[in-house]
Design a protein around this motif. Sequence first.
Motif, PDB file in Angstrom:
ATOM      1  N   ALA A   9       0.832  -1.205   0.000  1.00  0.00           N
ATOM      2  CA  ALA A   9       0.000   0.000   0.000  1.00  0.00           C
ATOM      3  C   ALA A   9       0.869   1.258   0.000  1.00  0.00           C
ATOM      4  O   ALA A   9       0.477   2.281  -0.554  1.00  0.00           O
ATOM      5  CB  ALA A   9      -0.927  -0.006   1.211  1.00  0.00           C
ATOM      6  N   LEU A  10       2.052   1.173   0.604  1.00  0.00           N
ATOM      7  CA  LEU A  10       2.964   2.314   0.656  1.00  0.00           C
ATOM      8  C   LEU A  10       3.837   2.410  -0.586  1.00  0.00           C
ATOM      9  O   LEU A  10       4.095   3.493  -1.089  1.00  0.00           O
ATOM     10  CB  LEU A  10       3.856   2.212   1.897  1.00  0.00           C
ATOM     11  N   ASP A  11       4.327   1.252  -1.047  1.00  0.00           N
ATOM     12  CA  ASP A  11       5.227   1.234  -2.206  1.00  0.00           C
ATOM     13  C   ASP A  11       5.096  -0.122  -2.898  1.00  0.00           C
ATOM     14  O   ASP A  11       5.716  -1.108  -2.485  1.00  0.00           O
ATOM     15  CB  ASP A  11       6.672   1.475  -1.779  1.00  0.00           C
ATOM     16  N   ALA A  12       4.290  -0.152  -3.934  1.00  0.00           N
ATOM     17  CA  ALA A  12       3.992  -1.406  -4.634  1.00  0.00           C
ATOM     18  C   ALA A  12       5.248  -2.033  -5.241  1.00  0.00           C
ATOM     19  O   ALA A  12       5.403  -3.253  -5.224  1.00  0.00           O
ATOM     20  CB  ALA A  12       2.944  -1.168  -5.712  1.00  0.00           C
ATOM     21  N   ARG A  13       6.152  -1.202  -5.778  1.00  0.00           N
ATOM     22  CA  ARG A  13       7.350  -1.765  -6.406  1.00  0.00           C
ATOM     23  C   ARG A  13       8.245  -2.441  -5.370  1.00  0.00           C
ATOM     24  O   ARG A  13       8.767  -3.527  -5.613  1.00  0.00           O
ATOM     25  CB  ARG A  13       8.120  -0.675  -7.151  1.00  0.00           C
ATOM     26  N   GLN A  14       8.414  -1.832  -4.211  1.00  0.00           N
ATOM     27  CA  GLN A  14       9.216  -2.469  -3.173  1.00  0.00           C
ATOM     28  C   GLN A  14       8.606  -3.806  -2.760  1.00  0.00           C
ATOM     29  O   GLN A  14       9.327  -4.786  -2.544  1.00  0.00           O
ATOM     30  CB  GLN A  14       9.352  -1.559  -1.952  1.00  0.00           C
ATOM     31  N   ARG A  16       6.850  -5.765  -4.656  1.00  0.00           N
ATOM     32  CA  ARG A  16       7.121  -6.712  -5.750  1.00  0.00           C
ATOM     33  C   ARG A  16       8.556  -7.224  -5.671  1.00  0.00           C
ATOM     34  O   ARG A  16       8.820  -8.395  -5.932  1.00  0.00           O
ATOM     35  CB  ARG A  16       6.869  -6.051  -7.109  1.00  0.00           C
ATOM     36  N   VAL A  17       9.493  -6.343  -5.324  1.00  0.00           N
ATOM     37  CA  VAL A  17      10.884  -6.761  -5.179  1.00  0.00           C
ATOM     38  C   VAL A  17      10.993  -7.815  -4.075  1.00  0.00           C
ATOM     39  O   VAL A  17      11.659  -8.833  -4.242  1.00  0.00           O
ATOM     40  CB  VAL A  17      11.804  -5.550  -4.903  1.00  0.00           C
ATOM     41  N   VAL A  18      10.315  -7.593  -2.969  1.00  0.00           N
ATOM     42  CA  VAL A  18      10.320  -8.570  -1.871  1.00  0.00           C
ATOM     43  C   VAL A  18       9.750  -9.899  -2.348  1.00  0.00           C
ATOM     44  O   VAL A  18      10.315 -10.968  -2.075  1.00  0.00           O
ATOM     45  CB  VAL A  18       9.540  -8.049  -0.645  1.00  0.00           C
ATOM     46  N   GLU A  19       8.652  -9.853  -3.055  1.00  0.00           N
ATOM     47  CA  GLU A  19       8.040 -11.084  -3.558  1.00  0.00           C
ATOM     48  C   GLU A  19       9.007 -11.847  -4.460  1.00  0.00           C
ATOM     49  O   GLU A  19       9.141 -13.068  -4.340  1.00  0.00           O
ATOM     50  CB  GLU A  19       6.751 -10.769  -4.311  1.00  0.00           C
ATOM     51  N   ASP A  45      15.598  -0.728  -3.636  1.00  0.00           N
ATOM     52  CA  ASP A  45      14.270  -1.125  -3.161  1.00  0.00           C
ATOM     53  C   ASP A  45      14.349  -2.308  -2.210  1.00  0.00           C
ATOM     54  O   ASP A  45      13.631  -2.357  -1.211  1.00  0.00           O
ATOM     55  CB  ASP A  45      13.354  -1.471  -4.341  1.00  0.00           C
ATOM     56  N   TRP A  46      15.202  -3.265  -2.492  1.00  0.00           N
ATOM     57  CA  TRP A  46      15.368  -4.444  -1.641  1.00  0.00           C
ATOM     58  C   TRP A  46      15.865  -4.021  -0.260  1.00  0.00           C
ATOM     59  O   TRP A  46      15.329  -4.452   0.756  1.00  0.00           O
ATOM     60  CB  TRP A  46      16.317  -5.418  -2.312  1.00  0.00           C
ATOM     61  N   ALA A  47      16.865  -3.133  -0.227  1.00  0.00           N
ATOM     62  CA  ALA A  47      17.404  -2.670   1.052  1.00  0.00           C
ATOM     63  C   ALA A  47      16.356  -1.892   1.849  1.00  0.00           C
ATOM     64  O   ALA A  47      16.183  -2.115   3.057  1.00  0.00           O
ATOM     65  CB  ALA A  47      18.644  -1.813   0.822  1.00  0.00           C
TER      66      ALA A  47
END
Length: 71
Positions: A9-14, A16-19, A45-47
């Motif tokens: 909800a805060l950062d969709a791209r981050q 997705r990176v986690v996923e 983004d991962w960090a």
Amino acid sequence: DEALARLAALDARQARVVECRFFGGLTEEETAEVLGIGLRTAKRDWAKARGWLSRELSRERSGGPSAEALA
């Protein structure tokens, strides 16, 4: 799962990176390619996502307020 949904909800791209990295087992390079972003962006983004999730999960374990409640 709930913390990841809040991150999305805060950062969709981050999120997705986690996923890709955590659940998909992809490398940073593979994640960048799959998401169509630069390697530096994927690493950044991962960090950021790891730090956010770590703080969020720590708050959950201690019974403290979520990051959203503090904002």
